[in-house]
Motif scaffolding. Sequence first.
Motif, PDB file in Angstrom:
ATOM      1  N   PRO A  52       0.807  -1.226   0.000  1.00 34.74           N
ATOM      2  CA  PRO A  52       0.000   0.000   0.000  1.00 34.74           C
ATOM      3  C   PRO A  52       0.838   1.274   0.000  1.00 34.74           C
ATOM      4  O   PRO A  52       0.427   2.291  -0.583  1.00 34.74           O
ATOM      5  CB  PRO A  52      -0.810  -0.122   1.306  1.00 34.74           C
ATOM      6  N   ALA A  53       2.003   1.245   0.631  1.00 32.86           N
ATOM      7  CA  ALA A  53       2.838   2.443   0.691  1.00 32.86           C
ATOM      8  C   ALA A  53       3.282   2.884  -0.699  1.00 32.86           C
ATOM      9  O   ALA A  53       3.428   4.080  -0.976  1.00 32.86           O
ATOM     10  CB  ALA A  53       4.054   2.191   1.585  1.00 32.86           C
ATOM     11  N   ARG A  54       3.493   1.917  -1.588  1.00 29.49           N
ATOM     12  CA  ARG A  54       3.924   2.227  -2.961  1.00 29.49           C
ATOM     13  C   ARG A  54       2.765   2.246  -3.949  1.00 29.49           C
ATOM     14  O   ARG A  54       2.937   2.669  -5.090  1.00 29.49           O
ATOM     15  CB  ARG A  54       4.958   1.197  -3.419  1.00 29.49           C
ATOM     16  N   GLY A  55       1.598   1.771  -3.516  1.00 32.79           N
ATOM     17  CA  GLY A  55       0.464   1.727  -4.423  1.00 32.79           C
ATOM     18  C   GLY A  55       0.641   0.698  -5.525  1.00 32.79           C
ATOM     19  O   GLY A  55       0.271   0.932  -6.677  1.00 32.79           O
ATOM     20  N   ILE A  56       1.203  -0.467  -5.167  1.00 37.93           N
ATOM     21  CA  ILE A  56       1.443  -1.531  -6.138  1.00 37.93           C
ATOM     22  C   ILE A  56       1.068  -2.868  -5.517  1.00 37.93           C
ATOM     23  O   ILE A  56       1.443  -3.151  -4.378  1.00 37.93           O
ATOM     24  CB  ILE A  56       2.926  -1.596  -6.568  1.00 37.93           C
ATOM     25  N   PHE A  57       0.340  -3.691  -6.250  1.00 36.93           N
ATOM     26  CA  PHE A  57       0.264  -5.095  -5.844  1.00 36.93           C
ATOM     27  C   PHE A  57       0.878  -5.937  -6.950  1.00 36.93           C
ATOM     28  O   PHE A  57       0.743  -5.653  -8.133  1.00 36.93           O
ATOM     29  CB  PHE A  57      -1.156  -5.543  -5.453  1.00 36.93           C
ATOM     30  N   THR A  58       1.624  -6.948  -6.509  1.00 40.12           N
ATOM     31  CA  THR A  58       2.454  -7.742  -7.403  1.00 40.12           C
ATOM     32  C   THR A  58       1.910  -9.156  -7.494  1.00 40.12           C
ATOM     33  O   THR A  58       1.654  -9.796  -6.471  1.00 40.12           O
ATOM     34  CB  THR A  58       3.906  -7.765  -6.910  1.00 40.12           C
ATOM     35  N   VAL A  59       1.743  -9.628  -8.705  1.00 42.88           N
ATOM     36  CA  VAL A  59       1.261 -10.994  -8.960  1.00 42.88           C
ATOM     37  C   VAL A  59       2.411 -11.793  -9.568  1.00 42.88           C
ATOM     38  O   VAL A  59       3.060 -11.336 -10.511  1.00 42.88           O
ATOM     39  CB  VAL A  59       0.062 -10.988  -9.914  1.00 42.88           C
ATOM     40  N   THR A  60       2.665 -12.968  -9.010  1.00 41.60           N
ATOM     41  CA  THR A  60       3.693 -13.859  -9.545  1.00 41.60           C
ATOM     42  C   THR A  60       3.059 -15.196  -9.913  1.00 41.60           C
ATOM     43  O   THR A  60       2.343 -15.788  -9.108  1.00 41.60           O
ATOM     44  CB  THR A  60       4.822 -14.086  -8.521  1.00 41.60           C
ATOM     45  N   VAL A  61       3.310 -15.628 -11.145  1.00 43.55           N
ATOM     46  CA  VAL A  61       2.841 -16.937 -11.605  1.00 43.55           C
ATOM     47  C   VAL A  61       4.075 -17.790 -11.862  1.00 43.55           C
ATOM     48  O   VAL A  61       4.941 -17.417 -12.662  1.00 43.55           O
ATOM     49  CB  VAL A  61       1.997 -16.824 -12.891  1.00 43.55           C
ATOM     50  N   GLU A  62       4.175 -18.925 -11.184  1.00 44.45           N
ATOM     51  CA  GLU A  62       5.342 -19.792 -11.280  1.00 44.45           C
ATOM     52  C   GLU A  62       5.060 -20.972 -12.214  1.00 44.45           C
ATOM     53  O   GLU A  62       3.916 -21.303 -12.502  1.00 44.45           O
ATOM     54  CB  GLU A  62       5.726 -20.311  -9.890  1.00 44.45           C
ATOM     55  N   ASP A  63       6.159 -21.609 -12.658  1.00 47.13           N
ATOM     56  CA  ASP A  63       6.069 -22.826 -13.464  1.00 47.13           C
ATOM     57  C   ASP A  63       5.036 -22.681 -14.579  1.00 47.13           C
ATOM     58  O   ASP A  63       4.075 -23.440 -14.680  1.00 47.13           O
ATOM     59  CB  ASP A  63       5.725 -24.021 -12.561  1.00 47.13           C
ATOM     60  N   LEU A  64       5.253 -21.693 -15.435  1.00 46.16           N
ATOM     61  CA  LEU A  64       4.281 -21.379 -16.477  1.00 46.16           C
ATOM     62  C   LEU A  64       4.071 -22.531 -17.447  1.00 46.16           C
ATOM     63  O   LEU A  64       5.017 -23.235 -17.813  1.00 46.16           O
ATOM     64  CB  LEU A  64       4.746 -20.138 -17.245  1.00 46.16           C
ATOM     65  N   HIS A  65       2.824 -22.714 -17.882  1.00 46.75           N
ATOM     66  CA  HIS A  65       2.444 -23.705 -18.880  1.00 46.75           C
ATOM     67  C   HIS A  65       1.987 -22.974 -20.142  1.00 46.75           C
ATOM     68  O   HIS A  65       1.519 -21.834 -20.064  1.00 46.75           O
ATOM     69  CB  HIS A  65       1.300 -24.583 -18.374  1.00 46.75           C
ATOM     70  N   SER A  66       2.084 -23.619 -21.281  1.00 49.60           N
ATOM     71  CA  SER A  66       1.609 -22.992 -22.513  1.00 49.60           C
ATOM     72  C   SER A  66       0.116 -22.691 -22.426  1.00 49.60           C
ATOM     73  O   SER A  66      -0.369 -21.721 -23.009  1.00 49.60           O
ATOM     74  CB  SER A  66       1.916 -23.878 -23.725  1.00 49.60           C
ATOM     75  N   GLY A  67      -0.616 -23.497 -21.679  1.00 49.60           N
ATOM     76  CA  GLY A  67      -2.050 -23.274 -21.497  1.00 49.60           C
ATOM     77  C   GLY A  67      -2.391 -22.071 -20.655  1.00 49.60           C
ATOM     78  O   GLY A  67      -3.563 -21.691 -20.554  1.00 49.60           O
ATOM     79  N   ASP A  68      -1.394 -21.443 -20.034  1.00 56.67           N
ATOM     80  CA  ASP A  68      -1.632 -20.222 -19.256  1.00 56.67           C
ATOM     81  C   ASP A  68      -1.830 -19.006 -20.147  1.00 56.67           C
ATOM     82  O   ASP A  68      -2.232 -17.936 -19.664  1.00 56.67           O
ATOM     83  CB  ASP A  68      -0.463 -19.953 -18.299  1.00 56.67           C
ATOM     84  N   THR A  69      -1.527 -19.122 -21.435  1.00 56.46           N
ATOM     85  CA  THR A  69      -1.722 -17.999 -22.359  1.00 56.46           C
ATOM     86  C   THR A  69      -3.182 -17.557 -22.342  1.00 56.46           C
ATOM     87  O   THR A  69      -4.096 -18.382 -22.378  1.00 56.46           O
ATOM     88  CB  THR A  69      -1.322 -18.412 -23.790  1.00 56.46           C
ATOM     89  N   GLY A  70      -3.401 -16.244 -22.271  1.00 54.32           N
ATOM     90  CA  GLY A  70      -4.768 -15.732 -22.305  1.00 54.32           C
ATOM     91  C   GLY A  70      -4.893 -14.375 -21.643  1.00 54.32           C
ATOM     92  O   GLY A  70      -3.899 -13.723 -21.313  1.00 54.32           O
ATOM     93  N   TRP A  71      -6.143 -13.958 -21.466  1.00 56.88           N
ATOM     94  CA  TRP A  71      -6.446 -12.662 -20.850  1.00 56.88           C
ATOM     95  C   TRP A  71      -6.677 -12.811 -19.352  1.00 56.88           C
ATOM     96  O   TRP A  71      -7.375 -13.726 -18.910  1.00 56.88           O
ATOM     97  CB  TRP A  71      -7.685 -12.043 -21.487  1.00 56.88           C
ATOM     98  N   TYR A  72      -6.079 -11.882 -18.609  1.00 58.13           N
ATOM     99  CA  TYR A  72      -6.213 -11.831 -17.150  1.00 58.13           C
ATOM    100  C   TYR A  72      -6.514 -10.393 -16.755  1.00 58.13           C
ATOM    101  O   TYR A  72      -6.448  -9.477 -17.592  1.00 58.13           O
ATOM    102  CB  TYR A  72      -4.939 -12.300 -16.471  1.00 58.13           C
TER     103      TYR A  72
END
Length: 215
Positions: free
Chosen positions: A86-106
Amino acid sequence: NVKVFKGAGTCSYVTEMNNTVSGAMWAESKVREVVGRAITIDCHYAAEYRSHTKYWCHGWTEQCRVLVETKGEHGRSGRVSITDNPARGIFTVTVEDLHSGDTGWYSCGIATPGLDQLFNVHLQVSDEPVSVPVLGFLSPANVSCLGGSVTVSCESIWGSLPISYSWYEKTPSGDSKISDNNTLDLHCQSFQHQHHQYYCTASNQRGSKSSEMVN
């Protein structure tokens, strides 16, 4: 930026959709990474949303499937984690061990009464061959090779995981595999007197590449 109005019952409708920076939230609209690796997306938001729940969902409207949300300032579900600062006004999302099926809209999402703020992000996950391995010396730079040993590392910095490594010795009669590891210990005195040559290979499902010679 997507604004979704929550109507009566289960109805909702999109009132605005674009990929421009707004005063509410912004992020990279297109990101890419390769299979097996991790990606981190920074979602920026205005100060008025510091205390609100943040989330990451699969899709681009409020009907998107929430994959992870903040519980306090952190959250995790499977391969996906979220951290709010909150102090920086950023939330960070990390996705590990990516698969080709993860391609898409988020979407980066902020939960608010009556009107959620969403920002669309397209994730592209590709299956890539390895890059030419880069060699490095792990021993301290001020250590003389004479009478001692050095450790040489081999790393391919691009390409789908998993990546396997092997070391080979080049001889007049052919190349001989000496190690299935990404590091090689060389005993310098013997190495220098016998004029040995070594190289490593990096391999994944898309092919293999060899490093330069160590000689």
